[in-house]
Design a protein around this motif. Structure first.
Motif, short mmCIF file in Angstrom:
data_model
loop_
_atom_site.label_atom_id
_atom_site.label_comp_id
_atom_site.label_asym_id
_atom_site.label_seq_id
_atom_site.Cartn_x
_atom_site.Cartn_y
_atom_site.Cartn_z
N GLY A 101 0.81 -1.21 0.00
CA GLY A 101 0.00 0.00 0.00
C GLY A 101 0.84 1.26 0.00
N GLY A 102 1.92 1.26 0.78
CA GLY A 102 2.80 2.42 0.81
C GLY A 102 3.46 2.67 -0.54
N GLN A 103 3.86 1.61 -1.21
CA GLN A 103 4.46 1.77 -2.54
C GLN A 103 3.44 2.29 -3.55
N GLN A 104 2.21 1.78 -3.47
CA GLN A 104 1.17 2.27 -4.38
C GLN A 104 0.90 3.75 -4.17
N GLN A 105 0.88 4.18 -2.91
CA GLN A 105 0.63 5.59 -2.66
C GLN A 105 1.80 6.45 -3.15
N ARG A 106 3.02 5.94 -3.06
CA ARG A 106 4.15 6.69 -3.59
C ARG A 106 4.08 6.79 -5.11
N VAL A 107 3.57 5.75 -5.77
CA VAL A 107 3.34 5.83 -7.21
C VAL A 107 2.29 6.90 -7.51
N ALA A 108 1.22 6.92 -6.69
CA ALA A 108 0.17 7.93 -6.88
C ALA A 108 0.72 9.34 -6.71
N ILE A 109 1.64 9.52 -5.78
CA ILE A 109 2.26 10.83 -5.59
C ILE A 109 3.12 11.18 -6.80
N ALA A 110 3.91 10.22 -7.29
CA ALA A 110 4.72 10.46 -8.49
C ALA A 110 3.83 10.83 -9.67
N ARG A 111 2.70 10.15 -9.80
CA ARG A 111 1.76 10.46 -10.89
C ARG A 111 1.23 11.88 -10.76
N ALA A 112 0.91 12.30 -9.53
CA ALA A 112 0.39 13.65 -9.32
C ALA A 112 1.43 14.71 -9.66
N VAL A 113 2.69 14.44 -9.34
CA VAL A 113 3.75 15.41 -9.59
C VAL A 113 4.14 15.44 -11.07
N ALA A 114 3.92 14.35 -11.78
CA ALA A 114 4.38 14.22 -13.17
C ALA A 114 3.80 15.29 -14.09
N VAL A 115 2.62 15.81 -13.77
CA VAL A 115 2.00 16.82 -14.63
C VAL A 115 2.42 18.24 -14.24
#
Length: 252
Positions: free
Chosen positions: A143-157
Motif C-alpha cells: 500500500g505504501g508503494q502504491q501511494q508513492r506511485v500515486a504521488i509520483a503520478r500527481a507530480v508528473a503533470v
C-alpha cells in the motif's frame, strides 16, 4: 466560499489564501469539512456560493455581462490540469505498469512526448524510491508503494498546487512513514501543497501553516509552531489534547 449537501453545511463561508511554495496542513475532526475543502478547490465538488481563484483566474466560472456562467466540462478539465490530487485510495490503473500509471497523464492531458514523459516518469520513480518497480503492476506493490506511485503520478503533470486528502489513512501503520518522507521531500523542494491529514507530527514539522476546521468553518489559521504551542480556541486545545492522548495510547 460555502458548500451544502442538502441541509448539511459542509463549508461555511470559508476564506483562505495559500501562497506559492507554501505547505498548508488542514486538521480537524471527521466531518469538519477538510476533505470537502480540497475537493472544491480541485473542482470535484461545485461550490454553492463564493469563488476560488488560482493565479488570479476564476475557477469553474466565467464572467459575462449577465453575471457568472458555469464553464463547460472541457474548460474545467483544462483548469484542473494545473492541480493534482492524491486521494486516500491510490486509484492506480491495475492493468497498467507503474511507469505507465505515471506517464499517461503527461502525454494525454498535457501533450508531452512519449520520450519526455518516460524520462520524467523514471526520474520521479527514482525520487520516490521505486526505480526498481517500473515494470511492476499495482497488485505487486504494498500500500505504501502504491501511494508513492500515486504521488509520483500527481507530480508528473507539474501542477501549480498539490492537494492531498488523508494520503496515509488507508495504510497500515508501518507503511505511513515512507509516504510521509516522500511528501516531506516534495515540501522541501518548494511545492505548493494543501494537505488534509491527521498526522500531527508531520503537520508540525513540515507545514508552514496549519488550519483547524470545525463545523465547516476555519477556527484557527496560524504558523505551525504557534498553532501547536499556543492554540487560541478551546476547540483546538481539546482537539490537540485528544489527538496526543490517542497517539500515546497507540504507541503504548
Amino acid at each position: 466560499m460555502s458548500k451544502h449537501f442538502g441541509e448539511l453545511t459542509a463549508l461555511d463561508n470559508v476564506d483562505l489564501t495559500v501562497y506559492e511554495r507554501e505547505v498548508v496542513a488542514i486538521l480537524g475532526r471527521s466531518g469538519s469539512g477538510k476533505s470537502t475543502l480540497v475537493r472544491c478547490v480541485d473542482q470535484l465538488e461545485e461550490i454553492d456560493s463564493g469563488a476560488i481563484y488560482l493565479d488570479g483566474e476564476l475557477l469553474g466560472y466565467e464572467r459575462t455581462s449577465s453575471g457568472l456562467r458555469t464553464l463547460s466540462d472541457s474548460a474545467r478539465r483544462i483548469q484542473r490540469r494545473r492541480m493534482s490530487m492524491v486521494f486516500q485510495q491510490f486509484n492506480l490503473f491495475p492493468h497498467w505498469t507503474v511507469l505507465r500509471n505515471v506517464t499517461e497523464a503527461p502525454m494525454v492531458a498535457h501533450g508531452l512526448s512519449r520520450a519526455d514523459a518516460r524520462r520524467r516518469g523514471l526520474e520521479l520513480l527514482e525520487r520516490v524510491g521505486l526505480s526498481d518497480k517500473t515494470h511492476a503492476y499495482p497488485r505487486q506493490l504494498s500500500g505504501g508503494q502504491q501511494q508513492r506511485v500515486a504521488i509520483a503520478r500527481a507530480v508528473a503533470v507539474e501542477p501549480r498546487v498539490l492537494l492531498f486528502d488523508e494520503p496515509t489513512s488507508a495504510l497500515d501503520p508501518e507503511l505511513v512513514d515512507e509516504v510521509l518522507r516522500t511528501m516531506q521531500d516534495l515540501a522541501v523542494s518548494g511545492r505548493t501543497m494543501m494537505v488534509v491529514t491527521h498526522e500531527l507530527e508531520f503537520a508540525r514539522q513540515v507545514s508552514d501553516r496549519c488550519i483547524f476546521m470545525a463545523d465547516g468553518r476555519i477556527v484557527e489559521d496560524r504558523p505551525s509552531q504557534e498553532f501547536f504551542e499556543d492554540p487560541q480556541s478551546e476547540e483546538l486545545r481539546t482537539f490537540l489534547a485528544r489527538s496526543s492522548h490517542q497517539s500515546s495510547r497507540a504507541s503504548a
